[in-house]
Design a protein around this motif. Structure first.
Motif, mmCIF file in Angstrom:
data_model
loop_
_atom_site.group_PDB
_atom_site.id
_atom_site.type_symbol
_atom_site.label_atom_id
_atom_site.label_comp_id
_atom_site.label_asym_id
_atom_site.label_seq_id
_atom_site.Cartn_x
_atom_site.Cartn_y
_atom_site.Cartn_z
ATOM 1 N N THR A 69 -1.161 10.298 -7.769
ATOM 2 C CA THR A 69 -0.361 10.618 -6.585
ATOM 3 C C THR A 69 -0.199 12.121 -6.374
ATOM 4 N N GLY A 70 -0.538 12.931 -7.361
ATOM 5 C CA GLY A 70 -0.430 14.378 -7.224
ATOM 6 C C GLY A 70 -1.739 15.039 -6.839
ATOM 7 N N SER A 71 -2.804 14.268 -6.703
ATOM 8 C CA SER A 71 -4.120 14.828 -6.401
ATOM 9 C C SER A 71 -4.342 14.907 -4.894
ATOM 10 N N SER A 72 -5.029 15.938 -4.462
ATOM 11 C CA SER A 72 -5.330 16.074 -3.026
ATOM 12 C C SER A 72 -6.731 15.564 -2.693
ATOM 13 N N HIS A 73 -7.523 15.183 -3.707
ATOM 14 C CA HIS A 73 -8.886 14.707 -3.499
ATOM 15 C C HIS A 73 -9.169 13.482 -4.364
ATOM 16 N N THR A 74 -10.170 12.732 -3.941
ATOM 17 C CA THR A 74 -10.678 11.616 -4.740
ATOM 18 C C THR A 74 -12.136 11.906 -5.058
#
Length: 54
Positions: free
Chosen positions: A32-37
């Motif tokens: 949930t803290g990531s801006s990318h996958t």
């Protein structure tokens, strides 16, 4: 979409469709803290998605 938890990590399955081909990738960690996958190019080659270094 079903989300599972082992007490520390949230995981789910992801279904990817590309040009009519379908791939299900299991145990995707939800950050949930990531801006990318990021999905490994090696996995995506199974349905014809190819990596190009331009």
């Amino acid at each position: 979409m079903q989300i599972s938890s082992d007490g520390q990590l949230l995981t789910t399955s992801l279904i990817i469709t590309f040009r009519g081909r379908i791939l299900q990738v299991n145990d995707i960690i939800i950050d949930t803290g990531s801006s990318h996958t990021v999905i490994s190019p090696d996995i995506l080659e199974e349905i014809g998605v190819l990596y190009e270094n331009l």
